[in-house]
Design an enzyme around this catalytic site. Structure first.
Site, mmCIF file in Angstrom:
data_model
loop_
_atom_site.group_PDB
_atom_site.id
_atom_site.type_symbol
_atom_site.label_atom_id
_atom_site.label_comp_id
_atom_site.label_asym_id
_atom_site.label_seq_id
_atom_site.Cartn_x
_atom_site.Cartn_y
_atom_site.Cartn_z
ATOM 1 C CB SER A 170 -0.897 0.015 1.248
ATOM 2 O OG SER A 170 -1.522 1.280 1.415
ATOM 3 C CE1 TYR A 183 -3.964 -2.970 5.506
ATOM 4 C CE2 TYR A 183 -3.432 -0.690 4.933
ATOM 5 C CZ TYR A 183 -3.840 -1.956 4.560
ATOM 6 O OH TYR A 183 -4.121 -2.216 3.245
ATOM 7 C CE LYS A 187 -1.323 -3.956 3.184
ATOM 8 N NZ LYS A 187 -1.516 -5.118 2.288
#
Length: 279
Positions: A170, A183, A187
């Site tokens: 991401s 999160y 990534k």
């Protein structure tokens, strides 16, 4: 005179045969004869990737944690004349990862591509408020499961003479989002994992690359683009002034799997509508 006449016919026939072979190749697709696994591929980016790989000629094993989703997706893609099968797979479970790979090899005769797309994000808020259980869930699913899926798939890809791994990260791996801290860190780890895998996988003729999507219109990201205030803020970040579509990621993944990317490995490609990214 007759010799010249038949020589011309032979030349025309050779030209026609070449054209027919080129046309057949185009119809078959650049991934014809290849076999792919795409995790979390019953909706969103994963579904778009599975569809595109199938459209480009690959046989695809789709997967999801729920049988209903798998059955629906397989039926849908088969109705589009794509060569697909599907099975339930929770990537956080070692036995599910093993079964996914074994069933793919059994059904399609081998394995050429692995697209690791599955991700979890049970926490939304300030990073210091994130409980340890959320950190464990995020890293078990997003990072650890990705590595062990690739590790278990590698011997099967090596048997085929090589292959391609694509990891879905991401843009948040480069620029962490304030309320998606853990999160975002997971990534970032995937971008590092891509680099770390290159030396060993290169000796097996296996390429490994990463894609870093921006804000894409999926159920997974709807907290971001469905909330007016958040969406307005995002529009200020995105030079192209729109949310991306899953299909705008799938073509990039297909390219990275194909021979068109035969000299590309260890790279992370951003697809963000212009949001910059630097690590």
């Amino acid at each position: 005179m007759h010799r010249n006449f038949f020589s011309v016919l032979r030349q025309k026939d050779a030209i026609f045969q070449g054209f027919r072979m080129a046309s057949t190749s185009s119809i078959q697709g650049k991934l014809s004869g290849k076999v792919a696994i795409v995790t979390a591929s019953t909706e969103g980016i994963g579904l778009a990737i599975a569809r595109r790989l199938g459209q480009d000629g690959a046989s695809v094993m789709v997967s999801s944690r729920k049988q209903d989703n798998v059955s629906r997706t397989v039926e849908q893609l088969k109705s589009e004349n794509l060569q697909v099968e599907g099975m339930v797979c929770h990537v956080g479970k070692a036995e599910d990862r093993t079964s996914l790979i074994q069933q793919t090899v059994s059904k399609f005769g081998g394995l050429d591509f692995v697209v690791s797309n599955a991700a979890a994000n049970p926490a939304f808020g300030p990073i210091l408020d994130t409980p340890e259980s959320a950190w464990d869930k995020i890293f078990e699913t997003n990072v650890k499961a990705t590595f062990f899926l690739i590790k278990e798939a590698v011997p099967h890809m090596e048997k085929r003479g090589g292959g391609s791994v694509v990891i879905v990260s991401s843009f948040a791996g480069y620029t962490p989002m304030e309320f998606l801290g853990p999160y975002s860190v997971s990534k970032t780890a995937l971008i590092g994992m891509t680099k770390a895998l290159v030396p060993q996988l290169s000796t097996m003729n296996i390429r490994v690359n990463c894609v870093a999507p921006g804000i894409i219109k999926t159920k997974f990201s709807e907290q971001l683009w469905k909330t007016s205030a958040v969406k307005d803020m995002l529009m200020q970040m995105i030079p192209m002034k729109r949310i991306g579509e899953p299909s705008e990621i799938s073509g990039l993944v297909s390219f990275l799997c194909s021979d068109d990317a035969s000299y590309i490995t260890g790279e992370t490609t951003l697809a963000t509508g212009g949001i910059p990214g630097r690590l």
